[in-house]
Design an enzyme around this catalytic site. Sequence first.
Site: not given
Length: 530
Positions: A56, A134
């Site tokens: 990320h 997500n």
Amino acid sequence: MSENRPILTTRQGHPVRDNQSTRTVGERGPATLENYQFIEKITHFDRERIPERVVHARGAGAHGWFEAYGKIGDEPASKYTRARVLNETGVKTPMFVRFSTVAGAKESPETERDPRGFAVKFKTVDGNWDLVGNNLKVFFIRDAIKFPDMIHAFKPDPVTNRQEAWRFFDFVAQHPEAIHMVTHLKSPWGIPANYREMEGSGVNTYKLVNDQGEAVLCKFHWEPKQGVRNLTSAQASEIQAKDVGHATRDLYDNIKAGNFPEWEFCVQIMPDGPNDHLSFDPLDDTKLWPVEDFPLLPVGRMVLDRVPDNFFAEVEQSAFGTGVLVDGIDFSDDKMLQGRTLSYSDTQRYRVGANYLQLPINAPQPGVKVYSNQRDGQMTYSVDGTGPNRHINYEPSTLAEGLREAPKPAKDYHQPVQGNLGRYQTSRTEDDYTQAGVRYRSFQDWEREDLIANLVADMKQCPEPIQLRMVWHFWHADEDYGRRVAEGAGIDLEKAKALPPLPGRAAPHKRLQAETYTDGSTAAHKVAAE
């Protein structure tokens, strides 16, 4: 040949006899703290990159607020949870959201085919609540001990520094639970058009706990009021040629123009317990809960209305953790959730520093007083409030001048736990193909065509053993799925079908391939054995 390969060990040279499962109490019970092999593996993994995030790394963030409806579906929210943030109406809870890609580096394009992180920090009157999820509602693996292996396979080759399709599919070929996620990822759903037109999901299974100490299993979801829009590979390539940060620009431009993006916050609810009547394990994050049986129940709404004043201070230094929960929201025995809860906070202390929670972007809202006995560490610039006697930085104290424990709820939640300590792969996780097949059949024609084209291109970069095993997996999810990938990539379908099951696994059951639903999340429990 396999007997000549070196034996996997820990850094102390201890042989690793099971690298597939964490130690749990019983087949579905909680993980235990003495999971030394897992702790050594995950904490080293958390420190593999300096200074950007291991995963990320590429992200954008925005500020906003959350407002609860006071209900969960048609019922008062208090029926399910005592969390004030989900019960009190007319309150705008401050929030910060960070969107991100997963595998790419900090400057990688936002058009990459990759899951998108959807991390939300609620700054409630009872302290922070982090919901770290997500855009896609499932994941590649169901046991956190496999996370470092998965990311190693998906990240660049340690020799060539290139992301290679054969490495990705070499891992997936040995983990059929990933086929469901791969079917999502390699379709247009793997490239959201932007952050505003993107779903979010907590992915893991949590629990809601009410004032009576009663719990239900739940999953959290964000549904965009702007609708959902995804890109084909060709559309993404066209955008990337002109702009590698299109999603950040789209988010910030719309907020600055007053076009504030909004999501409805929903939960799915299931009775607490093993739910043995289901053919899938509700704690398995590679599976969806069928919406026909477990509908999305509206809880509240989120609006993003302010961009950060400084990207580094607010987006780069923002830090989330799945263990950051408020009273009324609790952990389930989801093995990925339990592993993430250690990993996330551990990596934040390494990446940002021991006092990352003192930074304004991570600290609770100003009205929430912080009193702890945690002290010192690098970059300390304040001391938590300690009551009348600052000399006492421990608890309890005979002098009754230090901190005290908070009152316990009248009826707390106590989960029964029973089982033999060991490493398990649960029996209800054997079917890794039904939901992948349902998802494939739920796609529109253009989505299926893009999925097949992407997989064909990847398969052509893989050696034959990986090609054959992947076609075997696709064919067991849906015969048309496997056939089209094989034909497109020039792979011998009959040779693939002749492969035996993976070691230690039974042959997959025959599925109801006629079942098709719009969102691909259904018929997960409708399996017809041969």
